[in-house]
Design a protein around this motif. Sequence first.
Motif, short mmCIF file in Angstrom:
data_model
loop_
_atom_site.label_atom_id
_atom_site.label_comp_id
_atom_site.label_asym_id
_atom_site.label_seq_id
_atom_site.Cartn_x
_atom_site.Cartn_y
_atom_site.Cartn_z
N THR A 113 47.92 41.08 37.06
CA THR A 113 47.95 42.36 36.36
C THR A 113 46.54 42.91 36.28
N VAL A 114 46.37 44.14 36.74
CA VAL A 114 45.05 44.78 36.71
C VAL A 114 45.20 46.14 36.04
N HIS A 115 44.13 46.60 35.44
CA HIS A 115 44.16 47.90 34.78
C HIS A 115 43.44 48.98 35.59
N ALA A 116 42.66 48.55 36.55
CA ALA A 116 41.98 49.48 37.46
C ALA A 116 41.87 48.79 38.80
N LEU A 117 42.19 49.50 39.86
CA LEU A 117 42.29 48.89 41.19
C LEU A 117 40.93 48.53 41.78
N THR A 118 40.00 49.46 41.74
CA THR A 118 38.72 49.25 42.43
C THR A 118 37.95 48.04 41.92
N PRO A 119 37.77 47.88 40.60
CA PRO A 119 37.02 46.69 40.15
C PRO A 119 37.67 45.39 40.58
N TRP A 120 39.00 45.33 40.58
CA TRP A 120 39.66 44.09 40.94
C TRP A 120 39.49 43.79 42.43
N LEU A 121 39.67 44.80 43.27
CA LEU A 121 39.48 44.59 44.70
C LEU A 121 38.04 44.17 44.99
N THR A 122 37.10 44.77 44.31
CA THR A 122 35.69 44.41 44.50
C THR A 122 35.44 42.97 44.08
N SER A 123 36.07 42.54 42.98
CA SER A 123 35.85 41.19 42.47
C SER A 123 36.42 40.14 43.41
N ILE A 124 37.57 40.38 44.01
CA ILE A 124 38.14 39.37 44.89
C ILE A 124 37.36 39.26 46.19
N LEU A 125 36.72 40.34 46.57
CA LEU A 125 35.90 40.32 47.79
C LEU A 125 34.56 39.65 47.56
N GLU A 126 34.11 39.62 46.33
CA GLU A 126 32.82 39.03 46.02
C GLU A 126 32.90 37.55 45.71
N ASP A 127 34.12 37.08 45.35
CA ASP A 127 34.26 35.65 44.99
C ASP A 127 33.98 34.74 46.18
#
Length: 220
Positions: free
Chosen positions: A206-220
């Motif tokens: 569950t995410v509340h905003a798409l961009t921050p979540w996509l950015t976070s999974i790419l940075e992990d």
Amino acid sequence: MLPALAHIDAWIFDLDNTLYPASANLFAHIDRRMTAFIGDMLHVDASEAHRIQKAYFHAHGTTLAGLMAEHQVDPATFLAYVHDIEMDILEEDAPLAAAIARLPGRKLVFTNGDKPYALKVLDRLGLGEHFEAVHDIHAMGLVPKPQPSAYAGLCQAFAIDPARAIFFEDMARNLAPAKAIGMTTVWVNNGSEQGPEAERDHIDYTVHALTPWLTSILED
């Protein structure tokens, strides 16, 4: 890539209130046009037209599906009318475009709207070049999400292995059929209207905003 998502090679996104936030209120304009269409067709006032609209939305998955089932409404006429709106409320979303561009694999839009409308939205957001295709209500044979046939048809049309796909959607109920066939599911819980159901066990993230979540999974 986040290790839990390393197997994903198909990134599937709903359009309205998913690739742009519900707070943009673009869909509110469509919602009002749907109410007006029903009011004109059935010769009822705005309050009754809105009640009918929401009843069809909850019972049939979309207002259009209800109108087709109950009143044999021509889908092309309805879609042309409700999508005749200004889109100046939407702005180019460069951070989201950059995040989607970095996702490894194919990217598709899966929408209960129609393709001409979807392409206008994507163009306005600056996202058009990042998606392989739009799978719209016509490609579904006018049988919308959350009907299982819509998901099966998407996978067949694009040779998608559901076990290697992830689906992003603001309507929680539309994620259940995706999970049932093996997709990873992401609920974009950003305040858009939901159906009456309460079950959420088919949601992986569950995410509340798409961009921050996509950015976070790419940075992990």
